[in-house]
Design an enzyme around this catalytic site. Sequence first.
Site, mmCIF file in Angstrom:
data_model
loop_
_atom_site.group_PDB
_atom_site.id
_atom_site.type_symbol
_atom_site.label_atom_id
_atom_site.label_comp_id
_atom_site.label_asym_id
_atom_site.label_seq_id
_atom_site.Cartn_x
_atom_site.Cartn_y
_atom_site.Cartn_z
ATOM 1 N N TYR A 66 -6.548 17.912 -15.527
ATOM 2 C CA TYR A 66 -7.078 18.818 -14.499
ATOM 3 C C TYR A 66 -6.039 19.107 -13.412
ATOM 4 O O TYR A 66 -6.312 19.842 -12.472
ATOM 5 C CB TYR A 66 -8.431 18.369 -13.946
ATOM 6 C CG TYR A 66 -8.525 17.029 -13.262
ATOM 7 C CD1 TYR A 66 -7.823 16.752 -12.099
ATOM 8 C CD2 TYR A 66 -9.384 16.045 -13.749
ATOM 9 C CE1 TYR A 66 -7.940 15.533 -11.455
ATOM 10 C CE2 TYR A 66 -9.511 14.823 -13.125
ATOM 11 C CZ TYR A 66 -8.776 14.572 -11.970
ATOM 12 O OH TYR A 66 -8.901 13.363 -11.334
ATOM 13 N N GLY A 88 -6.599 11.365 -21.111
ATOM 14 C CA GLY A 88 -8.003 11.759 -21.032
ATOM 15 C C GLY A 88 -8.852 10.550 -20.686
ATOM 16 O O GLY A 88 -8.575 9.830 -19.736
ATOM 17 N N ASP A 113 0.886 -1.165 0.000
ATOM 18 C CA ASP A 113 0.000 0.000 0.000
ATOM 19 C C ASP A 113 0.921 1.211 0.000
ATOM 20 O O ASP A 113 1.612 1.471 0.997
ATOM 21 C CB ASP A 113 -0.891 -0.022 1.254
ATOM 22 C CG ASP A 113 -1.904 1.115 1.245
ATOM 23 O OD1 ASP A 113 -1.676 2.122 0.538
ATOM 24 O OD2 ASP A 113 -2.926 0.997 1.945
HETATM 25 C C1 HXC Z 1 -17.657 10.638 -0.448
HETATM 26 C C2 HXC Z 1 -16.199 8.926 0.095
HETATM 27 C C3 HXC Z 1 -16.495 8.261 -1.126
HETATM 28 C C4 HXC Z 1 -17.427 8.893 -2.011
HETATM 29 C C5 HXC Z 1 -15.017 7.108 -0.038
HETATM 30 N N1 HXC Z 1 -15.287 8.169 0.720
HETATM 31 N N2 HXC Z 1 -15.739 7.130 -1.178
HETATM 32 N N3 HXC Z 1 -16.770 10.103 0.424
HETATM 33 N N4 HXC Z 1 -17.983 10.072 -1.617
HETATM 34 N N5 HXC Z 1 -17.758 8.357 -3.174
HETATM 35 C C6 HXC Z 1 -14.764 8.446 2.052
HETATM 36 C C7 HXC Z 1 -15.186 7.399 3.065
HETATM 37 O O1 HXC Z 1 -16.479 7.656 3.542
HETATM 38 C C8 HXC Z 1 -14.111 7.547 4.125
HETATM 39 O O2 HXC Z 1 -14.337 8.653 4.958
HETATM 40 C C9 HXC Z 1 -12.867 7.888 3.317
HETATM 41 O O3 HXC Z 1 -13.328 8.369 2.054
HETATM 42 C C10 HXC Z 1 -12.002 6.676 3.085
HETATM 43 O O4 HXC Z 1 -12.789 5.659 2.464
HETATM 44 P P1 HXC Z 1 -12.383 4.136 2.443
HETATM 45 O O5 HXC Z 1 -13.316 3.417 1.568
HETATM 46 O O6 HXC Z 1 -12.176 3.637 3.839
HETATM 47 O O7 HXC Z 1 -10.928 4.259 1.808
HETATM 48 P P2 HXC Z 1 -10.082 3.181 1.058
HETATM 49 O O8 HXC Z 1 -10.642 1.802 1.213
HETATM 50 O O9 HXC Z 1 -8.695 3.438 1.475
HETATM 51 O O10 HXC Z 1 -10.280 3.592 -0.490
HETATM 52 C C11 HXC Z 1 -9.633 4.687 -1.067
HETATM 53 C C12 HXC Z 1 -10.503 5.319 -2.135
HETATM 54 C C13 HXC Z 1 -10.993 4.262 -3.160
HETATM 55 C C14 HXC Z 1 -9.676 6.414 -2.819
HETATM 56 C C15 HXC Z 1 -11.711 5.941 -1.449
HETATM 57 O O11 HXC Z 1 -11.799 4.887 -4.139
HETATM 58 C C16 HXC Z 1 -9.868 3.526 -3.808
HETATM 59 O O12 HXC Z 1 -9.267 2.613 -3.221
HETATM 60 N N6 HXC Z 1 -9.527 3.857 -5.055
HETATM 61 C C17 HXC Z 1 -8.405 3.204 -5.779
HETATM 62 C C18 HXC Z 1 -8.673 3.019 -7.237
HETATM 63 C C19 HXC Z 1 -9.154 4.263 -7.919
HETATM 64 O O13 HXC Z 1 -9.757 5.155 -7.342
HETATM 65 N N7 HXC Z 1 -8.957 4.346 -9.215
HETATM 66 C C20 HXC Z 1 -9.405 5.463 -10.020
HETATM 67 C C21 HXC Z 1 -8.311 6.393 -10.263
HETATM 68 S S1 HXC Z 1 -8.770 7.483 -11.556
HETATM 69 P P3 HXC Z 1 -15.092 8.526 6.410
HETATM 70 O O14 HXC Z 1 -14.928 9.892 6.983
HETATM 71 O O15 HXC Z 1 -16.503 8.172 6.095
HETATM 72 O O16 HXC Z 1 -14.359 7.450 7.158
HETATM 73 C C22 HXC Z 1 -7.783 8.842 -11.432
HETATM 74 C C23 HXC Z 1 -7.718 9.856 -12.508
HETATM 75 C C24 HXC Z 1 -8.920 10.030 -13.335
HETATM 76 O O17 HXC Z 1 -7.103 8.984 -10.518
HETATM 77 C C25 HXC Z 1 -8.708 11.061 -14.424
HETATM 78 C C26 HXC Z 1 -9.804 11.043 -15.428
HETATM 79 C C27 HXC Z 1 -9.531 11.957 -16.560
#
Ligand code: HXC
Length: 279
Positions: free
Chosen positions: A148, A190, A67
Site C-alpha cells: 500500500y 503481504g 527509540d
Molecule cells: C486511534 C490511536 C490508536 C488507535 C494510538 N493512538 N493507538 N488513535 N486509534 N488505535 C493515538 C493515541 O491516542 C495518541 O494520541 C497517539 O496515537 C500516540 O499513542 P501512544 O500509545 O502514546 O504512542 P506510542 O506508545 O508511541 O505507540 C506508537 C504506536 C504503537 C504506533 C501507536 O502502535 C506502537 O508502538 N507500535 C509499534 C509496533 C507496531 O505497530 N507494529 C505493527 C507494524 S505493522 P493522543 O492524541 O491521544 O495523545 C506495519 C505494516 C503492516 O507497519 C502491513 C500489513 C500488510
Amino acid sequence: MFSPDLLKGKSVLITGGGTGLGRAIGERFVELGAQLFICGRRRNVLEEAAGAINAKHPNRVAWHVCDIRDPAAVEAMAEAVWQWGPPDTLVNNAAGNFIARTETLSARAMDAVLGITLHGPAYVTLALGKKWIAAKRPALVISIATTYAWTGSPYVVPSAMAKAGVVAMTRSLAAEWGRHGIRLNAVAPGAFPTPGAWERLLPRPDLAHHFETQNPLGRPGRHEELANLMSYLASDMAGYINGDVITIDGGRWVQNAATFSYLDNLSDAEWNSIRPRKG
Ligand code: HXC
C-alpha cells in the site's frame, strides 16, 4: 541454495529485531553465518531475543536500546553498532501502525506512526550512511515496505504515507549512493502474521482470517519465506539489485487491483450461461 555460510562475514543491524518479523529475519541471518545487532525500545525484549539466539549460536548477537524516533538516540546507537561491527547491512524493519478512521486521528497519533515508520528509517539510514561514506565501506540497506506504499490504503493512512516515503528514500538513495558502493532495496510483504501487528491491525479473528486468505494462494505467508527472500537479498548473490522493491504477498495486491478479479465467484454454470453463443 542457502548454504550455512551464505552470510558468513556479514554484520547486520536490524531495527525492531527483538520481535516479530525482525526477529525471524535475524534468526535466519544468524543461521546462515551473520553477526547480528538488534535495537528496539524495550530492554527486556532485546535481552530475551539475543539470549535465545546466542544460546543456539554463541556470541553472535548484540543489542542496544534505541527509540528510532529520537535522532540523538539513533546517533548513539549508530556509534555503538560501529564500535561492535561496523555493520555492512542495515534492515529498516521497525514500524508502528494501527487501524483507525483517519478523521479520528489526533496530530499526535499521526506523528506517532510517521515518527517510527518514516523518520526512524531516515535517521538510521542517514547515521550509518554518513559513516559508510566517510569510511569508504560498501553497504546494503533493505527496508521493509508494504504494497500500500503505492496503492494507498484506507484506515492506515499515516502508515501508507510513511511507507511511500521509505520507498522514495530507497529509490532516491540507490541512485545517489551507488557510487559509494551503497545499495538500497525494499521488500513489500503481504500477510505475515505476528502478534504485534495483528493486535493493532486485525483485532478480531474474522478480520484476521479475511486478510490472511485474501490472495490467490488463499493462505498467509510463512515467516521463513520472508526470511529466505531477505537472506538472498542480503547475500552477495544479489549484488546487482539496487533501488527496487520486491513484493512477497502471494499475489494479494495484483488480485485486489485487477479489473476482473470479481469474476472469481462465478460458478461453472454461470460461466456457461454467459458464454457468447455463435449465431
Ligand atoms: C486511534 C490511536 C490508536 C488507535 C494510538 N493512538 N493507538 N488513535 N486509534 N488505535 C493515538 C493515541 O491516542 C495518541 O494520541 C497517539 O496515537 C500516540 O499513542 P501512544 O500509545 O502514546 O504512542 P506510542 O506508545 O508511541 O505507540 C506508537 C504506536 C504503537 C504506533 C501507536 O502502535 C506502537 O508502538 N507500535 C509499534 C509496533 C507496531 O505497530 N507494529 C505493527 C507494524 S505493522 P493522543 O492524541 O491521544 O495523545 C506495519 C505494516 C503492516 O507497519 C502491513 C500489513 C500488510
